[in-house]
Design an enzyme around this catalytic site. Sequence first.
Site, PDB file in Angstrom:
ATOM      1  N   GLY A  10      39.022  42.994  57.574  1.00  0.00           N
ATOM      2  CA  GLY A  10      38.339  44.120  56.924  1.00  0.00           C
ATOM      3  C   GLY A  10      36.844  44.102  57.094  1.00  0.00           C
ATOM      4  O   GLY A  10      36.096  44.044  56.118  1.00  0.00           O
ATOM      5  N   SER A  12      35.130  46.522  58.937  1.00  0.00           N
ATOM      6  CA  SER A  12      34.629  47.830  59.407  1.00  0.00           C
ATOM      7  C   SER A  12      33.600  48.406  58.445  1.00  0.00           C
ATOM      8  O   SER A  12      32.828  49.294  58.822  1.00  0.00           O
ATOM      9  CB  SER A  12      35.798  48.810  59.548  1.00  0.00           C
ATOM     10  OG  SER A  12      36.637  48.746  58.413  1.00  0.00           O
ATOM     11  N   ARG A  13      33.606  47.916  57.201  1.00  0.00           N
ATOM     12  CA  ARG A  13      32.717  48.491  56.180  1.00  0.00           C
ATOM     13  C   ARG A  13      32.360  47.406  55.167  1.00  0.00           C
ATOM     14  O   ARG A  13      32.926  46.319  55.177  1.00  0.00           O
ATOM     15  CB  ARG A  13      33.450  49.608  55.397  1.00  0.00           C
ATOM     16  CG  ARG A  13      33.875  50.770  56.235  1.00  0.00           C
ATOM     17  CD  ARG A  13      34.539  51.849  55.409  1.00  0.00           C
ATOM     18  NE  ARG A  13      35.922  51.549  55.052  1.00  0.00           N
ATOM     19  CZ  ARG A  13      36.386  51.527  53.815  1.00  0.00           C
ATOM     20  NH1 ARG A  13      35.589  51.741  52.789  1.00  0.00           N
ATOM     21  NH2 ARG A  13      37.661  51.259  53.581  1.00  0.00           N
ATOM     22  N   ASN A  88      38.866  38.770  53.615  1.00  0.00           N
ATOM     23  CA  ASN A  88      37.987  39.690  52.889  1.00  0.00           C
ATOM     24  C   ASN A  88      38.643  41.029  52.555  1.00  0.00           C
ATOM     25  O   ASN A  88      38.381  41.604  51.507  1.00  0.00           O
ATOM     26  CB  ASN A  88      36.730  39.935  53.737  1.00  0.00           C
ATOM     27  CG  ASN A  88      35.951  41.138  53.256  1.00  0.00           C
ATOM     28  OD1 ASN A  88      35.268  41.087  52.234  1.00  0.00           O
ATOM     29  ND2 ASN A  88      36.074  42.266  53.963  1.00  0.00           N
ATOM     30  N   SER A 140      37.335  38.088  43.002  1.00  0.00           N
ATOM     31  CA  SER A 140      36.508  39.058  42.267  1.00  0.00           C
ATOM     32  C   SER A 140      36.280  38.536  40.861  1.00  0.00           C
ATOM     33  O   SER A 140      37.124  37.809  40.310  1.00  0.00           O
ATOM     34  CB  SER A 140      37.229  40.404  42.192  1.00  0.00           C
ATOM     35  OG  SER A 140      36.695  41.195  41.149  1.00  0.00           O
ATOM     36  N   TYR A 153      44.676  45.027  39.961  1.00  0.00           N
ATOM     37  CA  TYR A 153      43.631  44.463  40.824  1.00  0.00           C
ATOM     38  C   TYR A 153      43.217  43.087  40.301  1.00  0.00           C
ATOM     39  O   TYR A 153      43.127  42.117  41.071  1.00  0.00           O
ATOM     40  CB  TYR A 153      42.431  45.413  40.867  1.00  0.00           C
ATOM     41  CG  TYR A 153      41.266  44.906  41.688  1.00  0.00           C
ATOM     42  CD1 TYR A 153      41.304  44.962  43.082  1.00  0.00           C
ATOM     43  CD2 TYR A 153      40.126  44.376  41.081  1.00  0.00           C
ATOM     44  CE1 TYR A 153      40.237  44.497  43.848  1.00  0.00           C
ATOM     45  CE2 TYR A 153      39.060  43.912  41.829  1.00  0.00           C
ATOM     46  CZ  TYR A 153      39.111  43.974  43.217  1.00  0.00           C
ATOM     47  OH  TYR A 153      38.056  43.509  43.964  1.00  0.00           O
ATOM     48  N   ALA A 155      44.905  41.026  38.446  1.00  0.00           N
ATOM     49  CA  ALA A 155      46.007  40.063  38.646  1.00  0.00           C
ATOM     50  C   ALA A 155      46.042  39.588  40.101  1.00  0.00           C
ATOM     51  O   ALA A 155      46.258  38.402  40.379  1.00  0.00           O
ATOM     52  CB  ALA A 155      47.332  40.696  38.252  1.00  0.00           C
ATOM     53  N   ILE A 186      29.369  44.941  43.529  1.00  0.00           N
ATOM     54  CA  ILE A 186      28.572  45.060  44.757  1.00  0.00           C
ATOM     55  C   ILE A 186      28.731  46.510  45.222  1.00  0.00           C
ATOM     56  O   ILE A 186      29.867  47.004  45.329  1.00  0.00           O
ATOM     57  CB  ILE A 186      29.099  44.114  45.874  1.00  0.00           C
ATOM     58  CG1 ILE A 186      29.221  42.652  45.396  1.00  0.00           C
ATOM     59  CG2 ILE A 186      28.238  44.228  47.137  1.00  0.00           C
ATOM     60  CD1 ILE A 186      27.931  41.904  45.163  1.00  0.00           C
TER      61      ILE A 186
HETATM   62  P1  NAP Z   1      35.397  48.298  51.213  1.00  0.00           P
HETATM   63  O1  NAP Z   1      33.974  48.660  51.457  1.00  0.00           O
HETATM   64  O2  NAP Z   1      36.309  49.311  50.615  1.00  0.00           O
HETATM   65  O3  NAP Z   1      36.008  47.720  52.582  1.00  0.00           O
HETATM   66  C1  NAP Z   1      37.324  47.248  52.610  1.00  0.00           C
HETATM   67  C2  NAP Z   1      37.634  46.703  53.990  1.00  0.00           C
HETATM   68  O4  NAP Z   1      38.985  46.193  53.984  1.00  0.00           O
HETATM   69  C3  NAP Z   1      37.592  47.777  55.082  1.00  0.00           C
HETATM   70  O5  NAP Z   1      37.139  47.202  56.275  1.00  0.00           O
HETATM   71  C4  NAP Z   1      39.075  48.186  55.194  1.00  0.00           C
HETATM   72  O6  NAP Z   1      39.428  48.738  56.474  1.00  0.00           O
HETATM   73  C5  NAP Z   1      39.747  46.830  55.005  1.00  0.00           C
HETATM   74  N1  NAP Z   1      41.155  46.962  54.589  1.00  0.00           N
HETATM   75  C6  NAP Z   1      41.642  47.397  53.411  1.00  0.00           C
HETATM   76  N2  NAP Z   1      42.997  47.390  53.424  1.00  0.00           N
HETATM   77  C7  NAP Z   1      43.360  46.926  54.640  1.00  0.00           C
HETATM   78  C8  NAP Z   1      44.608  46.702  55.284  1.00  0.00           C
HETATM   79  N3  NAP Z   1      45.776  46.964  54.673  1.00  0.00           N
HETATM   80  N4  NAP Z   1      44.613  46.246  56.555  1.00  0.00           N
HETATM   81  C9  NAP Z   1      43.444  45.981  57.200  1.00  0.00           C
HETATM   82  N5  NAP Z   1      42.227  46.174  56.649  1.00  0.00           N
HETATM   83  C10 NAP Z   1      42.193  46.654  55.387  1.00  0.00           C
HETATM   84  O7  NAP Z   1      35.501  47.036  50.211  1.00  0.00           O
HETATM   85  P2  NAP Z   1      34.408  45.924  49.814  1.00  0.00           P
HETATM   86  O8  NAP Z   1      33.752  46.362  48.558  1.00  0.00           O
HETATM   87  O9  NAP Z   1      33.589  45.561  50.982  1.00  0.00           O
HETATM   88  O10 NAP Z   1      35.396  44.739  49.410  1.00  0.00           O
HETATM   89  C11 NAP Z   1      35.653  43.623  50.276  1.00  0.00           C
HETATM   90  C12 NAP Z   1      36.355  42.548  49.455  1.00  0.00           C
HETATM   91  O11 NAP Z   1      35.513  42.163  48.363  1.00  0.00           O
HETATM   92  C13 NAP Z   1      37.668  43.015  48.825  1.00  0.00           C
HETATM   93  O12 NAP Z   1      38.612  41.983  48.862  1.00  0.00           O
HETATM   94  C14 NAP Z   1      37.274  43.315  47.395  1.00  0.00           C
HETATM   95  O13 NAP Z   1      38.356  43.212  46.502  1.00  0.00           O
HETATM   96  C15 NAP Z   1      36.226  42.246  47.150  1.00  0.00           C
HETATM   97  N6  NAP Z   1      35.280  42.543  46.073  1.00  0.00           N
HETATM   98  C16 NAP Z   1      34.494  43.651  46.106  1.00  0.00           C
HETATM   99  C17 NAP Z   1      33.614  43.876  45.065  1.00  0.00           C
HETATM  100  C18 NAP Z   1      32.724  45.074  45.025  1.00  0.00           C
HETATM  101  O14 NAP Z   1      32.135  45.337  43.971  1.00  0.00           O
HETATM  102  N7  NAP Z   1      32.564  45.818  46.101  1.00  0.00           N
HETATM  103  C19 NAP Z   1      33.553  42.983  43.977  1.00  0.00           C
HETATM  104  C20 NAP Z   1      34.378  41.870  43.988  1.00  0.00           C
HETATM  105  C21 NAP Z   1      35.229  41.646  45.036  1.00  0.00           C
HETATM  106  P3  NAP Z   1      39.241  50.348  56.739  1.00  0.00           P
HETATM  107  O15 NAP Z   1      37.752  50.590  56.803  1.00  0.00           O
HETATM  108  O16 NAP Z   1      39.903  50.592  58.040  1.00  0.00           O
HETATM  109  O17 NAP Z   1      39.883  51.026  55.580  1.00  0.00           O
END
Ligand code: NAP
Length: 244
Positions: A10, A12-13, A88, A140, A153, A155, A186
């Site tokens: 993951g 890409s973003r 991730n 998280s 989420y 859990a 974040i």
């Molecule tokens: P995000 O911006 O929504 O990016 C999610 C990434 O995961 C994208 O690259 C997405 O690909 C990929 N992805 C999701 N489902 C997938 C699947 N089934 N197969 C392959 N790729 C998949 O999320 P983020 O905020 O960066 O979060 C990254 C990690 O940090 C996650 O595990 C999240 O739970 C954790 N986290 C985030 C926060 C926060 O506040 N942002 C806080 C705590 C923990 P596509 O672009 O193709 O959809």
Amino acid sequence: MIEKTLLITGASRGIGAEIAKLFAQNGYNISFCYKTSEKEAKAIENELLKYNVKVYSQKADLTQSCEIKSFVDNTISKFKKIDVLINNAGVGLQKLFIDCDENDYEYIFNSNIKSMILVTKFVLPNMLKYKKGKIINISSIWGEIGGSCEVLYSASKSACIGFTKALSKEYGLENINVNAISPGFILTDMNNNLSEKEIEDYKNTLSLNKLGTTSDVAELALFLASKKSDYITGQIIGINGGAY
Ligand code: NAP
């Protein structure tokens, strides 16, 4: 210089993209996957290539075992050795628990946990072969303290913590470190449903009174991948601005 490879899911973003960029800047070859964001993934790939490292990217839905296997196998064919694995990829879901159904459960647990378990299962034999490796799982804060309206989420992210601790015990003697990063809020697409007021209110509860960035998380991941963290394993490292 000895080449090192990061396999990250993951990227890409959001947090994953930032981690991939920081690791590339620090000389790591990068293999990453994404689910649907083809255009964004291509842009990230081009950005990573500017750092004169090798890059491999694949569209792979991590809820599907065969797509995970293909992604990991292709990575190993290209790079031979995976030094660092960062689990991730993940998805969120904000909904009252009473309104959640089996489909929601499968969406969250397959995306956040089944994916992490299977990616690790397919990567581990490569790390065992070289008797070396660093695995970093992204949990998280809600997996630590629980989040209202994010029960499934939370859990899934608690499961990530249990998985991290147990795996670190099983593979410590093989020189494989397993840790989790537990970010607080974040600003990424994952949170784009929150209003400015909700974000400001959350910020005001933090000891540091500022929001965390993707770069804060990436710096911690780079540290956990480095030699400096060789004596750290089985730990859940919070990065949350002093949220609790
Ligand atoms: P995000 O911006 O929504 O990016 C999610 C990434 O995961 C994208 O690259 C997405 O690909 C990929 N992805 C999701 N489902 C997938 C699947 N089934 N197969 C392959 N790729 C998949 O999320 P983020 O905020 O960066 O979060 C990254 C990690 O940090 C996650 O595990 C999240 O739970 C954790 N986290 C985030 C926060 C926060 O506040 N942002 C806080 C705590 C923990 P596509 O672009 O193709 O959809």
